[in-house]
Write an enzyme that holds these catalytic residues in place. Structure first.
Site, short mmCIF file in Angstrom:
data_model
loop_
_atom_site.label_atom_id
_atom_site.label_comp_id
_atom_site.label_asym_id
_atom_site.label_seq_id
_atom_site.Cartn_x
_atom_site.Cartn_y
_atom_site.Cartn_z
N HIS A 60 0.93 -1.27 -0.04
CA HIS A 60 -0.02 0.01 0.07
C HIS A 60 0.95 1.15 0.00
O HIS A 60 0.35 2.37 -0.14
CB HIS A 60 -0.98 0.05 1.22
CG HIS A 60 -0.27 -0.26 2.44
ND1 HIS A 60 0.27 -1.37 2.90
CD2 HIS A 60 -0.37 0.49 3.68
CE1 HIS A 60 0.81 -1.40 3.99
NE2 HIS A 60 0.53 -0.26 4.49
N GLU A 348 3.25 -24.20 2.98
CA GLU A 348 2.85 -24.08 1.73
C GLU A 348 2.77 -22.62 0.99
O GLU A 348 2.81 -22.62 0.02
CB GLU A 348 1.28 -24.88 1.47
CG GLU A 348 1.46 -26.34 1.89
CD GLU A 348 1.38 -26.44 3.16
OE1 GLU A 348 1.18 -25.73 4.08
OE2 GLU A 348 1.43 -27.76 3.57
#
Lengths: 599, 599
Positions: A60, A348
């Site tokens: 951002h 993962e």
């Protein structure tokens, strides 16, 4: 220069009417030191494998990045076009600006990608360093700690993280506000060398970067105490200013006046490492299957076999796995190319993020685990789409209820839906060893993100070794001039469909059987023809009935024929594969029943 | 007793021919101390809110759990039916055995759920403690560290985690093998009190649990050094024995012989806390919308308004948010019920896991964040399905390209697909403030997992305040006897469809318009009727064309009429909402073009 970057951030967001200027202002000193002092790069060369690279994990703060790139002479866009539909200067960083290697904006992902880049550079002996700027709020994401452990485990001393501890999140204070010691202690416990600095003291920042270059064998983290909105009294350390620009006109003028002199210019001259990066070899990707018809081989095993062949065919192929390599068969890659196999352990998210980072370094990464555990990395796969990687292949094994006794937690029933829903992905689902091997090679040759779904049970080889499997195609395995119904399947259910064909043939009912190995893109022409030539289509998949092969077919046919979807509707349980196929209505017998209802 | 549990684990997996006996054997001493000494519970009462509760985060050790429950007198099933399709003793724990509160087997999730249970008990002043047993391999999951920070931040001293450091993962050694200090240091840095024990020394384990009961203000972690396969020489600390049973017959006999005396019996008498748990109130869930037709209100705002009303209506409702409460409007709940609002910071996995844990304590949790960031928690939502919670409501705001300038990273384009694909879920997608409020109440009343998709832009109120919105229904907003085409939409695109209706009406083309606020379950009857009564259906959604509203309609219609799907196909970028709706072909103008092609 930091004040000038602050000014740009204020002006561009005020012009856009949205954006996160205060999140830019806390990091302006850090970014100014990085771009105008620390990093070695050539402003004319965004590709820069031989140069240092920057990842803005706190995406951002994009206006700050655009400002730094502009001031450094890397880009020439008008900063005031921020967030306009025709401008590459998006609200969060994307590779529409070629200096952006990975899209950010979903917090906690940049460090994973940066770690993957650092791993690739370390392995290749490239000198360029990797810098990742994180926010303090995003340190709450578990994926940050997955990346942290990965980086220290693999001793990535070419990686430097900076945590911009500006105390304020979107909706209130962060968990630890200005207690920088918490971040330092945790990073240290995760194996990093650390330094705590005043993030607005250019000297301290510069010294920390110098120390980071000296450290060997471990990554370096700079924990920077900063103030959100730094430099403007009515913004600095104030609640309620996240993601909010100042108003154009008087408010903006007042803010800029407080910044003082913003007239400085510091054009960056190319600063490169002496050593030129090794050229990337052209990938020569080939692998020839070697099976006999009817041979019983699991597609997951064929995946491993083909992957090992690719390892030999091209040094650019790397493989990652999440402590399942003996089940996904990626251990066959490790056996022949251990230095290009990355054990990613049970993490993962970082596995996919790191694979994406490796891709930006010219690798062709194959990341594998049980397909159900790829759901863990869905946000990473989503952001990977927006990173537009040249290559990223993901393989999920143990699809569906046919895994049997391990039960629902290990069964992937949503993976086709989740991978199809991503924009621009390719989804492949082989049914036998030959197609599995062919599709592994096709995956390596296909740009972008490719998903391969493999199955646990052994299934007979259906195709000759030289059968081609183009992406977007299908195989019509059984067809006559008077087929009553078409069955479309892939994976284990294709074999059920073939069995159903034989059962119905005895009763004089002719079944067309189509192997839909390419679920996306889909062979709509063949499906529409089948829908019109036969009375109806029955789809059968070892997957949820929502979002998978069946709905893909229904959408492709688009009402030009009946489509009946067989798939998993109820929560499965432990049991034998054949029992479960029958219990969930995707067995040969279930197909026979469905067809009989239609004819 | 530990030896007997080992024997059961060996025998049941040998009988099943699959399973993870060695993972059971490392934890057998810990579990025996827990069930036969430490935990207070009544073997006749699995519900037990006033009792201690156990979560087996390392779910592959299920046979050990079944053995302990059997020996403690909690269950009466034949352990040798493990993994049979008719047995509740599944390969990984599921609530088919009522002692299992949350399904486990996807690693790294149990501690999040346990933390949610502990939070609920702490808040309600219930004395029962929560125990979670983790493996060392799963400590690599970032979600474990999200739970760790959550538990220390909220000072959950009723929570005790045990890490079974048995050195060996599935496919090789874990990252840190037997370096228990690494786990201790990290847990300590994350704010936990810790103890390191020999996990096979019952005295040490018992002492650690006693210490854990004494600690105030922080959670307690026991790091236990253990050996996988403990007790049998040819299994203990040996590679290659993960997820592999011994062979029935001679091999099993040899293993059991090594265990020595396994004849012990320790029936557990009810051990309860003095204080009876507070009875759960019957939820009186109601909230009445209060809008005027045409009023411009974003559905995300109406979500917050309704949630605040539910807070007042029932003390069982709790709300969680991932540092987006001022965007999802869950801050309205916080404003009226701050003690039932759980700021979960930017850690979506733990947010969903903790919400699930709270649900098992009788709460009705509403968890919200930007819909795109729910992809982060997909594996947690998947496992939540298998946990069969009474209630779990998830709200994703900022759906689709209509969020505008923030760009693709903040746009949810896959959430309908991912939530639909989960088995047995309910998916709701309101288009105006009235339906949003009604559906929030419906969500609280609907069993299982309910997803609510809200939008960022303000849209006009379409419905009267007393309009009912039953789950599974739809609203036909425009209809005549000679409609040429039906448009099915929800959310912002419904308003585009209504605009398209008015545009086409001027040209004499009658459009039927259906508000498909219940995406799953779907009102198939209305859609099929519309398909047959009008020439075709056009669906339009601010979502990927794969797996969302369009394919849901295509599957429901199943070929009984043409279905054209409008939705997002290409990677979006920053821009104004209206520009993006047009660019991606889901604007009123795009609908008009699609309809004109069909008529």
């Amino acid at each position: 220069m930091a004040q000038k970057l602050r000014r740009h951030s204020l002006e561009s967001t005020a012009q856009a009417g949205s954006g996160h200027p205060t999140s830019c202002m806390s990091a302006a000193d850090i970014v100014s030191v990085l771009f105008f002092d620390e990093m070695r790069y050539d402003p004319a060369d965004p590709g820069g494998r031989g140069a240092d690279v920057f990842v803005l994990s706190k995406g951002h703060a994009a206006p700050l990045l655009w400002a730094a790139l502009k001031e450094a002479g890397c880009i020439d866009h008008d900063l005031l076009t921020l967030r306009e539909i025709t401008s590459p200067l998006e609200g969060h960083p994307t590779p529409l600006v070629p200096w952006v290697r990975v899209a950010t904006g979903s917090l906690g992902q940049g460090l994973c990608a940066a770690a993957g880049m650092a791993w690739a550079r370390q392995r290749d002996g490239e000198p360029g360093r990797v810098y990742a700027l994180l926010g303090d709020g995003e340190a709450a994401e578990g994926s940050v700690w997955e990346a942290a452990q990965f980086a220290s485990f693999y001793r990535l001393d070419n990686l430097c993280a900076i945590v911009d501890v500006n105390r304020l999140g979107q909706s209130g204070p962060t968990m630890y506000e200005h207690h920088v010691g918490v971040y330092e202690e945790r990073l240290s416990a995760f194996g990093w060398q650390t330094a705590v600095v005043d993030g607005h003291d250019v000297g301290q920042i510069r010294d920390a970067f110098a120390r980071a270059r000296e450290v060997e064998g471990r990554p370096f983290a700079i924990v920077a105490r900063t103030f959100k909105g730094r430099g403007v009294s009515f913004l600095e350390d104030k609640d309620g200013w996240h993601g909010k620009p100042v108003k154009k006109g008087e408010e903006l003028a007042r803010a800029i006046a407080e910044l003082g002199d913003t007239g400085v210019s510091l054009p960056v001259k190319a600063r490169r490492y002496d050593k030129a990066p090794k050229p990337l070899s052209e990938p020569a990707l080939h692998a020839t299957p070697d099976y006999t018809l009817g041979q019983e081989v699991a597609t997951r095993e064929a995946y491993g076999t083909a992957l090992a062949k690719l390892a030999a065919a091209s040094p650019r192929v790397v493989a990652l796995d999440g402590d399942t390599k003996n089940s996904t068969f990626s251990d066959r890659f490790k056996a022949v190319a251990p230095d290009r196999f990355v054990e990613s352990y049970i993490a993962e998210q970082n596995m996919v993020g790191a694979a994406l980072g490796m891709s930006t370094e010219g690798k062709i990464p194959f990341a594998s685990t049980f397909a159900c555990f790829l759901t863990r990395a869905y946000d990473f796969l989503r952001m990977a789409v927006y990173s537009r990687p040249k290559h990223l292949v993901v393989c999920g094994s143990h699809a569906g209820v046919s895994i049997g006794e391990d039960g629902a937690s290990q069964m992937a029933l949503e993976d086709l839906a989740m991978m199809r829903a991503l924009l621009g992905t390719t989804v492949l689902y082989p049914s036998d060893a030959v197609s599995a091997e062919r599709l592994v090679v096709a995956a390596a040759q296909t740009p972008g993100i490719v998903y391969i779904r493999t199955s646990r049970p052994k299934t007979p080889v259906l195709y000759a070794n030289d059968e081609p499997f183009p992406v977007g195609g299908s195989k019509t395995l059984r067809a006559t001039a008077n087929d009553a119904v078409t069955v479309v399947a892939a994976g284990v259910t294709l074999h059920e469909a073939l069995a159903a064909h034989d059962l119905l043939k005895k009763d004089g009912i002719a079944l067309r059987v189509i192997d839909l190995y390419s679920v996306k893109p889909i062979d709509a022409a063949t499906l529409v023809r089948a829908a019109s030539e036969t009375g109806a289509i029955v789809t059968v998949e070892d997957h949820s009935v929502c979002g998978g092969l069946g709905e893909a077919v229904a959408a492709a046919v688009a009402g030009r024929g009946r489509v009946e979807i067989l798939g998993v509707r109820d929560i499965p349980r432990s049991g034998k594969p054949a029992e479960l196929l029958e219990a969930h209505g995707i067995s040969a017998a279930a197909i026979v029943r469905a067809v009989r209802k239609l004819v």
